[in-house]
Design a protein around this motif. Structure first.
Motif, PDB file in Angstrom:
ATOM      1  N   ALA A  93       0.826  -1.214   0.000  1.00 44.46           N
ATOM      2  CA  ALA A  93       0.000   0.000   0.000  1.00 44.46           C
ATOM      3  C   ALA A  93       0.860   1.263   0.000  1.00 44.46           C
ATOM      4  O   ALA A  93       0.449   2.307  -0.514  1.00 44.46           O
ATOM      5  CB  ALA A  93      -0.931  -0.013   1.209  1.00 44.46           C
ATOM      6  N   ASP A  94       2.069   1.181   0.566  1.00 40.37           N
ATOM      7  CA  ASP A  94       2.947   2.357   0.607  1.00 40.37           C
ATOM      8  C   ASP A  94       3.690   2.576  -0.714  1.00 40.37           C
ATOM      9  O   ASP A  94       4.501   3.489  -0.841  1.00 40.37           O
ATOM     10  CB  ASP A  94       3.937   2.274   1.780  1.00 40.37           C
ATOM     11  N   GLY A  95       3.404   1.709  -1.688  1.00 36.83           N
ATOM     12  CA  GLY A  95       4.011   1.884  -3.006  1.00 36.83           C
ATOM     13  C   GLY A  95       5.337   1.179  -3.194  1.00 36.83           C
ATOM     14  O   GLY A  95       5.912   1.207  -4.286  1.00 36.83           O
ATOM     15  N   PHE A  96       5.817   0.515  -2.134  1.00 36.81           N
ATOM     16  CA  PHE A  96       7.122  -0.155  -2.215  1.00 36.81           C
ATOM     17  C   PHE A  96       6.998  -1.667  -2.042  1.00 36.81           C
ATOM     18  O   PHE A  96       6.045  -2.155  -1.414  1.00 36.81           O
ATOM     19  CB  PHE A  96       8.054   0.365  -1.104  1.00 36.81           C
ATOM     20  N   GLY A  97       7.978  -2.384  -2.562  1.00 36.32           N
ATOM     21  CA  GLY A  97       8.133  -3.797  -2.239  1.00 36.32           C
ATOM     22  C   GLY A  97       8.853  -3.896  -0.907  1.00 36.32           C
ATOM     23  O   GLY A  97       9.700  -3.054  -0.603  1.00 36.32           O
ATOM     24  N   HIS A  98       8.513  -4.893  -0.092  1.00 39.38           N
ATOM     25  CA  HIS A  98       9.101  -4.995   1.241  1.00 39.38           C
ATOM     26  C   HIS A  98      10.089  -6.138   1.361  1.00 39.38           C
ATOM     27  O   HIS A  98      10.461  -6.523   2.467  1.00 39.38           O
ATOM     28  CB  HIS A  98       8.006  -5.152   2.297  1.00 39.38           C
ATOM     29  N   ALA A  99      10.506  -6.716   0.239  1.00 43.67           N
ATOM     30  CA  ALA A  99      11.405  -7.861   0.299  1.00 43.67           C
ATOM     31  C   ALA A  99      12.473  -7.777  -0.788  1.00 43.67           C
ATOM     32  O   ALA A  99      12.274  -7.129  -1.820  1.00 43.67           O
ATOM     33  CB  ALA A  99      10.618  -9.159   0.146  1.00 43.67           C
ATOM     34  N   ALA A 100      13.592  -8.427  -0.503  1.00 49.78           N
ATOM     35  CA  ALA A 100      14.656  -8.521  -1.505  1.00 49.78           C
ATOM     36  C   ALA A 100      15.335  -9.882  -1.354  1.00 49.78           C
ATOM     37  O   ALA A 100      15.468 -10.399  -0.248  1.00 49.78           O
ATOM     38  CB  ALA A 100      15.675  -7.401  -1.316  1.00 49.78           C
ATOM     39  N   ASP A 101      15.722 -10.451  -2.490  1.00 48.10           N
ATOM     40  CA  ASP A 101      16.461 -11.710  -2.495  1.00 48.10           C
ATOM     41  C   ASP A 101      17.926 -11.386  -2.734  1.00 48.10           C
ATOM     42  O   ASP A 101      18.277 -10.736  -3.720  1.00 48.10           O
ATOM     43  CB  ASP A 101      15.936 -12.637  -3.595  1.00 48.10           C
ATOM     44  N   ILE A 102      18.759 -11.834  -1.804  1.00 43.68           N
ATOM     45  CA  ILE A 102      20.174 -11.464  -1.829  1.00 43.68           C
ATOM     46  C   ILE A 102      21.015 -12.721  -1.635  1.00 43.68           C
ATOM     47  O   ILE A 102      20.697 -13.556  -0.783  1.00 43.68           O
ATOM     48  CB  ILE A 102      20.480 -10.446  -0.694  1.00 43.68           C
ATOM     49  N   MET A 103      22.064 -12.848  -2.414  1.00 41.43           N
ATOM     50  CA  MET A 103      22.938 -14.020  -2.314  1.00 41.43           C
ATOM     51  C   MET A 103      24.402 -13.594  -2.281  1.00 41.43           C
ATOM     52  O   MET A 103      24.767 -12.585  -2.882  1.00 41.43           O
ATOM     53  CB  MET A 103      22.737 -14.920  -3.542  1.00 41.43           C
ATOM     54  N   PRO A 104      25.232 -14.394  -1.593  1.00 38.05           N
ATOM     55  CA  PRO A 104      26.674 -14.150  -1.685  1.00 38.05           C
ATOM     56  C   PRO A 104      27.100 -14.234  -3.155  1.00 38.05           C
ATOM     57  O   PRO A 104      26.499 -14.981  -3.940  1.00 38.05           O
ATOM     58  CB  PRO A 104      27.289 -15.306  -0.890  1.00 38.05           C
ATOM     59  N   TYR A 105      28.104 -13.448  -3.481  1.00 34.95           N
ATOM     60  CA  TYR A 105      28.616 -13.444  -4.858  1.00 34.95           C
ATOM     61  C   TYR A 105      30.085 -13.861  -4.848  1.00 34.95           C
ATOM     62  O   TYR A 105      30.842 -13.351  -4.033  1.00 34.95           O
ATOM     63  CB  TYR A 105      28.467 -12.052  -5.469  1.00 34.95           C
ATOM     64  N   PRO A 106      30.522 -14.780  -5.721  1.00 35.16           N
ATOM     65  CA  PRO A 106      29.759 -15.524  -6.727  1.00 35.16           C
ATOM     66  C   PRO A 106      28.690 -16.426  -6.095  1.00 35.16           C
ATOM     67  O   PRO A 106      28.872 -16.919  -4.997  1.00 35.16           O
ATOM     68  CB  PRO A 106      30.821 -16.380  -7.435  1.00 35.16           C
ATOM     69  N   ILE A 107      27.595 -16.606  -6.830  1.00 32.45           N
ATOM     70  CA  ILE A 107      26.442 -17.352  -6.301  1.00 32.45           C
ATOM     71  C   ILE A 107      26.729 -18.851  -6.272  1.00 32.45           C
ATOM     72  O   ILE A 107      27.139 -19.438  -7.267  1.00 32.45           O
ATOM     73  CB  ILE A 107      25.200 -17.068  -7.182  1.00 32.45           C
ATOM     74  N   ASP A 108      26.546 -19.436  -5.086  1.00 31.10           N
ATOM     75  CA  ASP A 108      26.648 -20.888  -4.937  1.00 31.10           C
ATOM     76  C   ASP A 108      25.625 -21.302  -3.883  1.00 31.10           C
ATOM     77  O   ASP A 108      25.830 -21.099  -2.685  1.00 31.10           O
ATOM     78  CB  ASP A 108      28.066 -21.288  -4.503  1.00 31.10           C
ATOM     79  N   TRP A 109      24.515 -21.872  -4.348  1.00 32.12           N
ATOM     80  CA  TRP A 109      23.404 -22.223  -3.451  1.00 32.12           C
ATOM     81  C   TRP A 109      23.782 -23.309  -2.458  1.00 32.12           C
ATOM     82  O   TRP A 109      23.045 -23.563  -1.518  1.00 32.12           O
ATOM     83  CB  TRP A 109      22.178 -22.654  -4.262  1.00 32.12           C
ATOM     84  N   LYS A 110      24.903 -23.983  -2.682  1.00 35.58           N
ATOM     85  CA  LYS A 110      25.298 -25.059  -1.764  1.00 35.58           C
ATOM     86  C   LYS A 110      26.274 -24.575  -0.706  1.00 35.58           C
ATOM     87  O   LYS A 110      26.601 -25.309   0.222  1.00 35.58           O
ATOM     88  CB  LYS A 110      25.924 -26.213  -2.560  1.00 35.58           C
ATOM     89  N   ASP A 111      26.749 -23.350  -0.855  1.00 28.03           N
ATOM     90  CA  ASP A 111      27.740 -22.828   0.099  1.00 28.03           C
ATOM     91  C   ASP A 111      27.027 -22.229   1.311  1.00 28.03           C
ATOM     92  O   ASP A 111      26.870 -21.013   1.433  1.00 28.03           O
ATOM     93  CB  ASP A 111      28.632 -21.789  -0.596  1.00 28.03           C
ATOM     94  N   MET A 112      26.614 -23.122   2.215  1.00 25.97           N
ATOM     95  CA  MET A 112      25.834 -22.681   3.371  1.00 25.97           C
ATOM     96  C   MET A 112      26.634 -21.768   4.301  1.00 25.97           C
ATOM     97  O   MET A 112      26.065 -20.900   4.957  1.00 25.97           O
ATOM     98  CB  MET A 112      25.302 -23.892   4.145  1.00 25.97           C
ATOM     99  N   ALA A 113      27.932 -21.970   4.365  1.00 32.25           N
ATOM    100  CA  ALA A 113      28.747 -21.126   5.251  1.00 32.25           C
ATOM    101  C   ALA A 113      28.660 -19.666   4.811  1.00 32.25           C
ATOM    102  O   ALA A 113      28.477 -18.766   5.641  1.00 32.25           O
ATOM    103  CB  ALA A 113      30.196 -21.616   5.244  1.00 32.25           C
TER     104      ALA A 113
END
Ligand SMILES: [Zn+2]
Length: 151
Positions: A93-113
């Motif tokens: 309602a305030d005109g903005f999105g309230h979320a963002a998706d952010i990942m460590p770079y370089p992206i590695d979805w398996k690098d949990m640390a």
């Protein structure tokens, strides 16, 4: 300090200024090994429908008001929202999105640390900026790259 690239800058367009402050603060306190990238901020209805269709049949989509042609049942599910259009990535309602998706770079979805280190960094930045932050990594069904404003 790390520099947010043009892709990150573009992804932050339309995101709530409080969340942007947190992201920028995180960038300013990050060490070079903690480099990260903003993948996605505001999502259109179209993008929300596309996401909802992943891993669902046309019938499952239609019961939630998503046209059946968005169904891509062979793909992996990416969202568990009860209402496909209630995502905090949507424009509020305030005109903005309230979320963002952010990942460590370089992206590695398996690098949990590195992912855990980024979550800790974002929490630290939120505290410094005095902004309530919710991390998808803390959810019972974790959404590792997801960060949103707490209410
Ligand atoms: Zn997200």
């Amino acid at each position: 300090m790390i520099t947010l690239g043009t892709r990150s800058q573009a992804a932050m367009r339309g995101v709530h200024p409080d969340l942007i402050r947190v992201i920028k603060r995180a960038a300013s306190i990050a060490t070079p090994s903690q480099d990260f990238t903003v993948l996605e901020g505001v999502r259109t209805r179209e993008q929300m429908a596309v996401n909802y269709g992943k891993g669902r049949t046309a019938e499952q989509c239609e019961t939630k008001g998503v046209p059946g042609h968005y169904a891509q049942p062979t793909l992996a599910k990416v969202t568990w929202l009860n209402d496909p259009f209630k995502s905090n990535h949507g424009q509020k309602a305030d005109g903005f999105g309230h979320a963002a998706d952010i990942m460590p770079y370089p992206i590695d979805w398996k690098d949990m640390a590195r992912i855990r280190a980024l979550v800790a960094l974002m929490k630290q930045a939120a505290k410094l900026e005095n902004v309530p932050l919710v991390c998808g990594a803390d959810w019972s069904t974790p959404d590792l790259d997801h960060f949103e404003l707490g209410i």
